[in-house]
Design a protein around this motif. Structure first.
Motif, PDB file in Angstrom:
ATOM      1  N   GLU A  64       0.839  -1.210   0.000  1.00 36.91           N
ATOM      2  CA  GLU A  64       0.000   0.000   0.000  1.00 36.91           C
ATOM      3  C   GLU A  64       0.873   1.259   0.000  1.00 36.91           C
ATOM      4  OE1 GLU A  64      -3.643  -1.966   2.662  1.00 36.91           O
ATOM      5  OE2 GLU A  64      -2.208  -0.582   3.607  1.00 36.91           O
ATOM      6  N   ASP A  65       1.860   1.281   0.863  1.00 37.94           N
ATOM      7  CA  ASP A  65       2.745   2.447   0.966  1.00 37.94           C
ATOM      8  C   ASP A  65       3.563   2.650  -0.313  1.00 37.94           C
ATOM      9  OD1 ASP A  65       1.779   2.844   3.531  1.00 37.94           O
ATOM     10  OD2 ASP A  65       3.561   2.011   4.520  1.00 37.94           O
ATOM     11  N   ALA A  66       4.044   1.560  -0.879  1.00 40.07           N
ATOM     12  CA  ALA A  66       4.843   1.660  -2.106  1.00 40.07           C
ATOM     13  C   ALA A  66       4.002   2.182  -3.273  1.00 40.07           C
ATOM     14  CB  ALA A  66       5.454   0.304  -2.447  1.00 40.07           C
ATOM     15  N   PHE A  67       2.761   1.709  -3.382  1.00 38.93           N
ATOM     16  CA  PHE A  67       1.889   2.189  -4.460  1.00 38.93           C
ATOM     17  C   PHE A  67       1.548   3.659  -4.230  1.00 38.93           C
ATOM     18  CE2 PHE A  67      -1.275   0.068  -7.572  1.00 38.93           C
ATOM     19  CZ  PHE A  67      -1.181   1.129  -8.454  1.00 38.93           C
ATOM     20  N   SER A  68       1.260   4.008  -2.983  1.00 41.04           N
ATOM     21  CA  SER A  68       0.881   5.387  -2.658  1.00 41.04           C
ATOM     22  C   SER A  68       2.017   6.377  -2.860  1.00 41.04           C
ATOM     23  CB  SER A  68       0.375   5.459  -1.210  1.00 41.04           C
ATOM     24  OG  SER A  68      -0.816   4.707  -1.088  1.00 41.04           O
ATOM     25  N   ALA A  69       3.254   5.895  -2.903  1.00 40.53           N
ATOM     26  CA  ALA A  69       4.406   6.777  -3.132  1.00 40.53           C
ATOM     27  C   ALA A  69       4.585   7.122  -4.615  1.00 40.53           C
ATOM     28  CB  ALA A  69       5.671   6.118  -2.594  1.00 40.53           C
ATOM     29  N   SER A  98      -8.242  -1.803  -4.235  1.00 33.64           N
ATOM     30  CA  SER A  98      -8.481  -1.105  -5.495  1.00 33.64           C
ATOM     31  C   SER A  98      -7.642   0.170  -5.524  1.00 33.64           C
ATOM     32  CB  SER A  98      -9.965  -0.745  -5.605  1.00 33.64           C
ATOM     33  OG  SER A  98     -10.200  -0.008  -6.785  1.00 33.64           O
ATOM     34  N   PHE A  99      -6.893   0.335  -6.603  1.00 34.25           N
ATOM     35  CA  PHE A  99      -6.080   1.539  -6.812  1.00 34.25           C
ATOM     36  C   PHE A  99      -6.571   2.193  -8.087  1.00 34.25           C
ATOM     37  CE2 PHE A  99      -3.732  -1.351  -4.214  1.00 34.25           C
ATOM     38  CZ  PHE A  99      -3.140  -0.551  -3.254  1.00 34.25           C
ATOM     39  N   PHE A 100      -6.750   3.498  -8.026  1.00 36.15           N
ATOM     40  CA  PHE A 100      -7.428   4.239  -9.085  1.00 36.15           C
ATOM     41  C   PHE A 100      -6.542   5.414  -9.480  1.00 36.15           C
ATOM     42  CE2 PHE A 100     -10.799   7.193 -10.429  1.00 36.15           C
ATOM     43  CZ  PHE A 100     -11.666   6.361 -11.104  1.00 36.15           C
ATOM     44  N   LEU A 101      -5.901   5.303 -10.650  1.00 36.43           N
ATOM     45  CA  LEU A 101      -5.001   6.361 -11.121  1.00 36.43           C
ATOM     46  C   LEU A 101      -5.653   7.092 -12.283  1.00 36.43           C
ATOM     47  CD1 LEU A 101      -3.199   3.855 -10.043  1.00 36.43           C
ATOM     48  CD2 LEU A 101      -1.336   5.158 -10.984  1.00 36.43           C
ATOM     49  N   THR A 102      -5.344   8.373 -12.399  1.00 36.36           N
ATOM     50  CA  THR A 102      -5.881   9.189 -13.479  1.00 36.36           C
ATOM     51  C   THR A 102      -4.736   9.784 -14.278  1.00 36.36           C
ATOM     52  OG1 THR A 102      -7.798   9.745 -12.118  1.00 36.36           O
ATOM     53  CG2 THR A 102      -7.375  11.157 -14.019  1.00 36.36           C
ATOM     54  N   LYS A 119       8.212  -0.017 -11.981  1.00 40.90           N
ATOM     55  CA  LYS A 119       8.840  -1.346 -12.011  1.00 40.90           C
ATOM     56  C   LYS A 119       9.339  -1.741 -10.609  1.00 40.90           C
ATOM     57  CE  LYS A 119       8.362  -2.187 -16.389  1.00 40.90           C
ATOM     58  NZ  LYS A 119       7.417  -3.192 -16.844  1.00 40.90           N
ATOM     59  N   ALA A 120       9.900  -0.786  -9.891  1.00 38.92           N
ATOM     60  CA  ALA A 120      10.373  -1.063  -8.530  1.00 38.92           C
ATOM     61  C   ALA A 120       9.193  -1.426  -7.620  1.00 38.92           C
ATOM     62  CB  ALA A 120      11.128   0.146  -7.979  1.00 38.92           C
ATOM     63  N   PHE A 121       8.081  -0.751  -7.819  1.00 42.00           N
ATOM     64  CA  PHE A 121       6.874  -1.103  -7.060  1.00 42.00           C
ATOM     65  C   PHE A 121       6.466  -2.546  -7.353  1.00 42.00           C
ATOM     66  CE2 PHE A 121       2.279  -1.720  -7.517  1.00 42.00           C
ATOM     67  CZ  PHE A 121       1.949  -1.804  -6.178  1.00 42.00           C
ATOM     68  N   GLY A 122       6.538  -2.948  -8.606  1.00 43.37           N
ATOM     69  CA  GLY A 122       6.214  -4.328  -8.983  1.00 43.37           C
ATOM     70  C   GLY A 122       7.053  -5.339  -8.227  1.00 43.37           C
ATOM     71  N   ALA A 123       8.309  -5.007  -7.994  1.00 54.02           N
ATOM     72  CA  ALA A 123       9.196  -5.907  -7.248  1.00 54.02           C
ATOM     73  C   ALA A 123       8.750  -6.038  -5.786  1.00 54.02           C
ATOM     74  CB  ALA A 123      10.633  -5.402  -7.324  1.00 54.02           C
ATOM     75  N   VAL A 124       8.203  -4.963  -5.211  1.00 57.81           N
ATOM     76  CA  VAL A 124       7.683  -5.009  -3.838  1.00 57.81           C
ATOM     77  C   VAL A 124       6.411  -5.862  -3.797  1.00 57.81           C
ATOM     78  CG1 VAL A 124       6.660  -3.622  -1.972  1.00 57.81           C
ATOM     79  CG2 VAL A 124       8.664  -2.766  -3.206  1.00 57.81           C
ATOM     80  N   LEU A 125       5.579  -5.710  -4.800  1.00 59.95           N
ATOM     81  CA  LEU A 125       4.273  -6.371  -4.853  1.00 59.95           C
ATOM     82  C   LEU A 125       4.341  -7.871  -5.154  1.00 59.95           C
ATOM     83  CD1 LEU A 125       1.104  -6.328  -5.199  1.00 59.95           C
ATOM     84  CD2 LEU A 125       1.540  -5.679  -7.584  1.00 59.95           C
ATOM     85  N   THR A 126       5.155  -8.252  -6.105  1.00 57.69           N
ATOM     86  CA  THR A 126       5.137  -9.605  -6.675  1.00 57.69           C
ATOM     87  C   THR A 126       5.174 -10.750  -5.666  1.00 57.69           C
ATOM     88  OG1 THR A 126       6.051  -8.768  -8.737  1.00 57.69           O
ATOM     89  CG2 THR A 126       6.286 -11.115  -8.338  1.00 57.69           C
TER      90      THR A 126
END
Length: 140
Positions: A64-69, A98-102, A119-126
């Motif tokens: 959550e924090d990584a996406f929000s950054a 749910s994440f909602f980007l515009t 891409k770095a966020f993807g590494a945190v998430l995966t």
């Protein structure tokens, strides 16, 4: 005299109908233009996550924090919000976040997708991700 009044009446009705029809056609064209051009339309990028069973709350918080950054790191993101599912319908299929980007344009989204911070966020998430669903659409 009656014939003249009848002819004048019919002509008035025809002129009125023609005028109303023209206004109606202009409104119809205006609505069509707004629908197809959508000058105030924005591109929405909706991302839903389903985490693996047993994923710790601390690990979900990291995601959550990584996406929000990302909005602070990627200027092409013009709007961002997120939340967790609270629907009573039971149709979430295990998706909880749910994440909602515009974005203003497809070009902005094209910059975001391969962006190093994304891409770095993807590494945190995966390590924690069981499934993801992504839908993009232009607002109407």
């Amino acid at each position: 005299m009656k014939t003249k009044l009848t002819v004048v009446g019919i002509m008035a009705i025809l002129v009125s109908y023609s005028f109303t029809s023209t206004i109606s056609e202009k409104k119809k064209n205006s609505i069509t233009e707004k629908t197809t051009q959508m000058p105030d339309s924005v591109l929405r990028h909706v991302v839903l996550f389903k985490f693996k069973d047993g994923t710790a709350k601390e690990d979900i918080k990291k995601v959550e924090d990584a996406f929000s950054a990302l909005p602070a790191k990627i200027p092409e993101i013009m709007g961002y919000e997120w939340g967790t599912n609270n629907s009573p319908e039971g149709l979430d299929k295990g998706f909880t976040h749910s994440f909602f980007l515009t974005f203003k344009s497809e070009e902005d989204r094209a910059i975001y997708l391969p962006h190093p911070d994304h891409k770095a966020f993807g590494a945190v998430l995966t390590p924690y991700l069981d499934d993801v669903l992504v839908i993009d659409y232009w607002t109407r």
